[in-house]
Motif scaffolding. Structure first.
Motif, PDB file in Angstrom:
ATOM      1  N   LEU A 160      48.826  45.274  33.558  1.00 50.95           N
ATOM      2  CA  LEU A 160      47.665  46.221  33.456  1.00 50.95           C
ATOM      3  C   LEU A 160      47.511  46.638  32.270  1.00 50.95           C
ATOM      4  O   LEU A 160      46.215  46.614  31.720  1.00 50.95           O
ATOM      5  CB  LEU A 160      47.809  47.214  34.357  1.00 50.95           C
ATOM      6  CG  LEU A 160      47.929  46.998  35.966  1.00 50.95           C
ATOM      7  CD1 LEU A 160      48.250  48.208  36.787  1.00 50.95           C
ATOM      8  CD2 LEU A 160      46.531  46.397  36.377  1.00 50.95           C
ATOM      9  N   THR A 191      40.305  44.302  37.601  1.00 49.61           N
ATOM     10  CA  THR A 191      39.931  45.038  36.256  1.00 49.61           C
ATOM     11  C   THR A 191      38.400  44.728  36.470  1.00 49.61           C
ATOM     12  O   THR A 191      37.630  45.805  36.213  1.00 49.61           O
ATOM     13  CB  THR A 191      40.359  44.156  35.166  1.00 49.61           C
ATOM     14  OG1 THR A 191      41.816  44.262  35.363  1.00 49.61           O
ATOM     15  CG2 THR A 191      39.739  44.947  33.936  1.00 49.61           C
ATOM     16  N   THR A 236      44.044  50.496  40.707  1.00 48.56           N
ATOM     17  CA  THR A 236      45.297  49.573  40.749  1.00 48.56           C
ATOM     18  C   THR A 236      46.577  50.688  40.418  1.00 48.56           C
ATOM     19  O   THR A 236      46.396  51.109  39.265  1.00 48.56           O
ATOM     20  CB  THR A 236      44.825  48.500  40.087  1.00 48.56           C
ATOM     21  OG1 THR A 236      43.743  47.754  40.275  1.00 48.56           O
ATOM     22  CG2 THR A 236      46.232  47.417  40.220  1.00 48.56           C
ATOM     23  N   GLU A 278      54.261  43.950  38.140  1.00 47.11           N
ATOM     24  CA  GLU A 278      53.977  43.697  36.873  1.00 47.11           C
ATOM     25  C   GLU A 278      55.058  42.756  36.306  1.00 47.11           C
ATOM     26  O   GLU A 278      56.284  43.600  36.571  1.00 47.11           O
ATOM     27  CB  GLU A 278      53.838  44.880  36.332  1.00 47.11           C
ATOM     28  CG  GLU A 278      52.257  45.464  36.625  1.00 47.11           C
ATOM     29  CD  GLU A 278      51.921  46.798  35.486  1.00 47.11           C
ATOM     30  OE1 GLU A 278      51.359  46.210  34.406  1.00 47.11           O
ATOM     31  OE2 GLU A 278      52.263  47.702  35.771  1.00 47.11           O
ATOM     32  N   ILE A 280      44.588  40.090  38.288  1.00 42.76           N
ATOM     33  CA  ILE A 280      44.246  41.223  37.503  1.00 42.76           C
ATOM     34  C   ILE A 280      42.904  41.200  37.019  1.00 42.76           C
ATOM     35  O   ILE A 280      42.548  42.295  37.000  1.00 42.76           O
ATOM     36  CB  ILE A 280      45.028  41.151  36.493  1.00 42.76           C
ATOM     37  CG1 ILE A 280      46.659  41.571  36.982  1.00 42.76           C
ATOM     38  CG2 ILE A 280      44.853  42.470  35.266  1.00 42.76           C
ATOM     39  CD1 ILE A 280      47.747  41.520  35.691  1.00 42.76           C
ATOM     40  N   ASP A 281      42.449  40.106  36.952  1.00 44.98           N
ATOM     41  CA  ASP A 281      40.946  39.909  36.413  1.00 44.98           C
ATOM     42  C   ASP A 281      40.140  40.459  37.623  1.00 44.98           C
ATOM     43  O   ASP A 281      39.158  41.226  37.355  1.00 44.98           O
ATOM     44  CB  ASP A 281      40.763  38.425  36.149  1.00 44.98           C
ATOM     45  CG  ASP A 281      41.353  37.909  34.825  1.00 44.98           C
ATOM     46  OD1 ASP A 281      41.630  38.817  33.979  1.00 44.98           O
ATOM     47  OD2 ASP A 281      41.130  36.716  34.739  1.00 44.98           O
ATOM     48  N   GLY A 307      50.682  49.515  39.396  1.00 45.48           N
ATOM     49  CA  GLY A 307      51.898  48.392  39.227  1.00 45.48           C
ATOM     50  C   GLY A 307      52.965  48.946  39.303  1.00 45.48           C
ATOM     51  O   GLY A 307      53.321  50.135  39.297  1.00 45.48           O
TER      52      GLY A 307
END
Length: 458
Positions: A409, A186, A192, A175, A182-183, A194
């Motif tokens: 995130l 998510t 997930t 991060e 990330i898309d 970081g």
């Protein structure tokens, strides 16, 4: 008085300089006359003059007023947008004509395969060529360990969804990191975690704790030319990461999307330090070549190949044989090598210009990353600055930048903007960063300006 008022004054002064109505050594109109001209307070005028003073455009003489710095060099004016937002290759570097020849040859050679389904792993002839090409990047593998995908985004999507032999479920990411990853995580509600990446790298004690206790399926990492920081891991750090992955049965997904731009001939990918089949190497051809090709190569450990191929087949049966064939011809002809050499020179020059502009224009208390390769850097902003408002102010000046909130995130508390120099012409880089500095200083002076302190030594 709003920040935009004295930015308007700054813009007027810069326009006068651009038109040579103000020039080196010339005295500016008095504070009183400028206040009358712009129908504002004298304090507002002084704020604008102080912004330009801090950017080494003006300097004050006690009891005499403000003057243009003698060695002032005005930024070159761009006719259009200064686009620090887009991250595709420089259009002037793209090898349109060369690749068109390769495409025509590919049509002749592979025209029959355009009407049939092909191997889900990709054209064997291209994968053979990729074996030879990847050797130059210290990736030594076999043809049947390579799968060609429709861009690296498809590869990351498949790897995130498919099961791994370690039976674990959670994916660890740096991060900030690439927003496309990330898309995926998510959108599909994938567990997930970081780990914070800074100018100093990552905390290896935290990394080991996370590997040990976090049920980590794989660690997604961009080891060089990081997006958005531009960070580079050392070879020693890469060895340490691979060793920890082996110790705790964690896979590594290495996204080496800009590896060709690395200027250090001794820098190795993580894959080069892997003796235990735990590193998955992803090589995109979008950022360094032609984004519209949508081609990437994934080098997989033997145990992952069947599952990966099955998931890819369910996604698109096979990647376009025409673009695969054209890339094969382009690689084999040696044209790709010469293209990369030119691209490295162009982006290295642009990055040096950007870093020099940051050093020259940004306030001393503003931190920014200082990458040695690639075309990203990040400017960190103080808490008092509203990032969205700053972006709008810059858009009014025809400067486009993006924030980094989508690269975490959780976006809360991450105040920064990403600068991509890839599509900005060299003459506009310093100008764009100057405008960024002016807007940042406007926010700062609104919060801290002291009208009693008006003069200083040049």
């Amino acid at each position: 008085m709003s920040a935009t008022k004295y930015i308007h004054i700054v813009d007027w002064i810069m326009h006068e300089l651009d038109q040579n109505r103000l020039h080196s050594g010339m005295k500016l109109p008095s504070v009183r006359s400028l206040a009358t001209q712009f129908q504002c307070s004298k304090n507002t005028v002084v704020k604008a003059l102080e912004v330009l003073k801090q950017s080494h455009i003006l300097y004050p003489k006690e009891k005499s007023g403000y003057f243009v710095v003698d060695d002032y060099k005005k930024p070159l004016t761009s006719n259009g947008q200064i686009d620090f937002l887009s991250a595709g290759p420089d259009p002037d570097v793209l090898p349109y004509e060369d690749f068109q020849h390769c495409m025509n040859q590919a049509i002749d050679r592979y025209k029959e395969q355009l009407f049939t389904y092909n191997d889900v792993e990709g054209l064997t002839s291209l994968r053979n060529e990729l074996v030879r090409y990847l050797q130059n990047m210290q990736i030594f593998t076999k043809t049947d360990h390579i799968v060609v995908t429709s861009g690296s985004q498809q590869a990351l999507h498949i790897l995130s969804l498919m099961p791994f032999p370690n039976g674990k479920k959670t994916i660890l990411i740096e991060e900030p990191t690439y927003f496309g990853m990330i898309d995926v995580l998510t959108l599909h509600h994938i567990p997930t975690m970081g780990i914070r990446l800074s100018n100093d790298g990552i905390d290896f004690e935290e990394l080991e704790r996370t590997f040990k206790t976090g049920d980590i399926k794989f660690f997604y990492i961009v080891p060089r030319c990081h997006n958005p920081l531009g960070h580079q891991y050392t070879n020693a750090e890469k060895k340490k990461i691979v060793a920890l992955a082996k110790k705790y049965d964690v896979y590594i997904v290495e996204d080496d999307y800009l590896g060709e731009l690395d200027s250090d001939p001794k820098a190795d990918p993580l894959y080069a330090h892997d003796q235990n089949d735990c590193v998955i190497y992803v090589k995109s051809f979008s950022k360094v070549f032609l984004p519209g090709l949508r081609l990437a190569a994934v080098v997989l450990p033997e145990g992952l190949i069947p599952s990966f191929s099955q998931y890819k087949f369910s996604a698109d049966f096979n990647t376009s044989p025409l673009t695969q064939g054209a890339l094969e011809i382009y690689l084999r002809s040696g044209m790709f090598h010469y293209h990369i050499q030119r691209a490295k020179e162009v982006y290295a020059t642009k990055l040096a210009l950007a870093l020099d502009a940051c050093k020259t224009h940004l306030p001393l208390d503003i931190l920014y990353t200082k990458p040695v390769n690639g075309f990203y850097l990040t400017i960190f902003l103080p808490e008092r600055i509203n990032v969205n408002r700053l972006i709008r102010m810059l858009a009014d000046r025809n400067v486009q930048v993006g924030d980094t909130s989508g690269m975490f995130l959780k976006a809360d508390g991450n105040k920064a903007i990403r600068i991509s120099i890839s599509q900005v012409d060299q003459q506009s880089i310093s100008e764009g960063i100057f405008h960024i500095a002016v807007c940042i200083k406007a926010f700062q002076q609104k919060a801290t300006f002291n009208p009693l302190s008006l003069t200083s030594n040049r």
